[in-house]
Design a protein around this motif. Sequence first.
Motif, PDB file in Angstrom:
ATOM      1  N   GLU A 125       4.895   4.409   2.493  1.00  0.00           N
ATOM      2  CA  GLU A 125       6.108   3.578   2.524  1.00  0.00           C
ATOM      3  C   GLU A 125       5.778   2.085   2.592  1.00  0.00           C
ATOM      4  O   GLU A 125       6.437   1.262   1.958  1.00  0.00           O
ATOM      5  N   GLU A 126       4.745   1.736   3.368  1.00  0.00           N
ATOM      6  CA  GLU A 126       4.340   0.328   3.447  1.00  0.00           C
ATOM      7  C   GLU A 126       3.844  -0.177   2.102  1.00  0.00           C
ATOM      8  O   GLU A 126       4.137  -1.309   1.706  1.00  0.00           O
ATOM      9  N   LEU A 127       3.104   0.674   1.396  1.00  0.00           N
ATOM     10  CA  LEU A 127       2.629   0.289   0.068  1.00  0.00           C
ATOM     11  C   LEU A 127       3.791   0.100  -0.897  1.00  0.00           C
ATOM     12  O   LEU A 127       3.799  -0.845  -1.690  1.00  0.00           O
TER      13      LEU A 127
ATOM     14  N   PRO B  26       6.489  -3.275  -5.113  1.00  0.00           N
ATOM     15  CA  PRO B  26       7.675  -2.597  -5.667  1.00  0.00           C
ATOM     16  C   PRO B  26       7.355  -1.864  -6.971  1.00  0.00           C
ATOM     17  O   PRO B  26       6.361  -2.188  -7.644  1.00  0.00           O
ATOM     18  N   PRO B  27       8.206  -0.898  -7.347  1.00  0.00           N
ATOM     19  CA  PRO B  27       7.946  -0.087  -8.546  1.00  0.00           C
ATOM     20  C   PRO B  27       7.726  -0.899  -9.825  1.00  0.00           C
ATOM     21  O   PRO B  27       7.045  -0.442 -10.726  1.00  0.00           O
TER      22      PRO B  27
ATOM     23  N   GLU C  92      -3.226   1.245  -7.865  1.00  0.00           N
ATOM     24  CA  GLU C  92      -4.563   0.841  -7.449  1.00  0.00           C
ATOM     25  C   GLU C  92      -4.670   0.765  -5.926  1.00  0.00           C
ATOM     26  O   GLU C  92      -5.644   1.228  -5.339  1.00  0.00           O
ATOM     27  N   GLU C  93      -3.670   0.177  -5.298  1.00  0.00           N
ATOM     28  CA  GLU C  93      -3.689   0.054  -3.833  1.00  0.00           C
ATOM     29  C   GLU C  93      -3.573   1.423  -3.166  1.00  0.00           C
ATOM     30  O   GLU C  93      -4.220   1.686  -2.150  1.00  0.00           O
ATOM     31  N   TYR C  94      -2.757   2.293  -3.729  1.00  0.00           N
ATOM     32  CA  TYR C  94      -2.600   3.630  -3.176  1.00  0.00           C
ATOM     33  C   TYR C  94      -3.922   4.406  -3.302  1.00  0.00           C
ATOM     34  O   TYR C  94      -4.351   5.077  -2.364  1.00  0.00           O
TER      35      TYR C  94
END
Length: 105
Positions: free
Chosen positions: A5-7, A12-13, A21-23
């Motif tokens: 959720e923080e990511l 945003p989408p 990439e961050e996920y």
Amino acid sequence: MVSHEELKAQYPPDDAEVYREEYARAALESELVELFVQVRTQAGLSQAELARRMGTTEETVAEYEDFDTIPSVDVFAQLSRATGIPLRLVAGEVASVDLGADRTP
């Protein structure tokens, strides 16, 4: 570790590539920390004993296990030697590194 959720809130989408990439990075960090804890536990070592064998502090070991600091390849090599458990880190088709436990703790 950053939650899903923080990511989503941070990326945003409409910035889907950066989000993916961050996920992926967060998932990898989680796996590395879990591996660190698994190896220490499998070796039957306390954080204090592992720290002593690695030549570091108990606080540093706790930081790895609490997601405060992500262990590097060098740290995993130290972990392998300190526990006597050979490790192999594989990054897809890019790299494969044997971190054999070539020294006794």
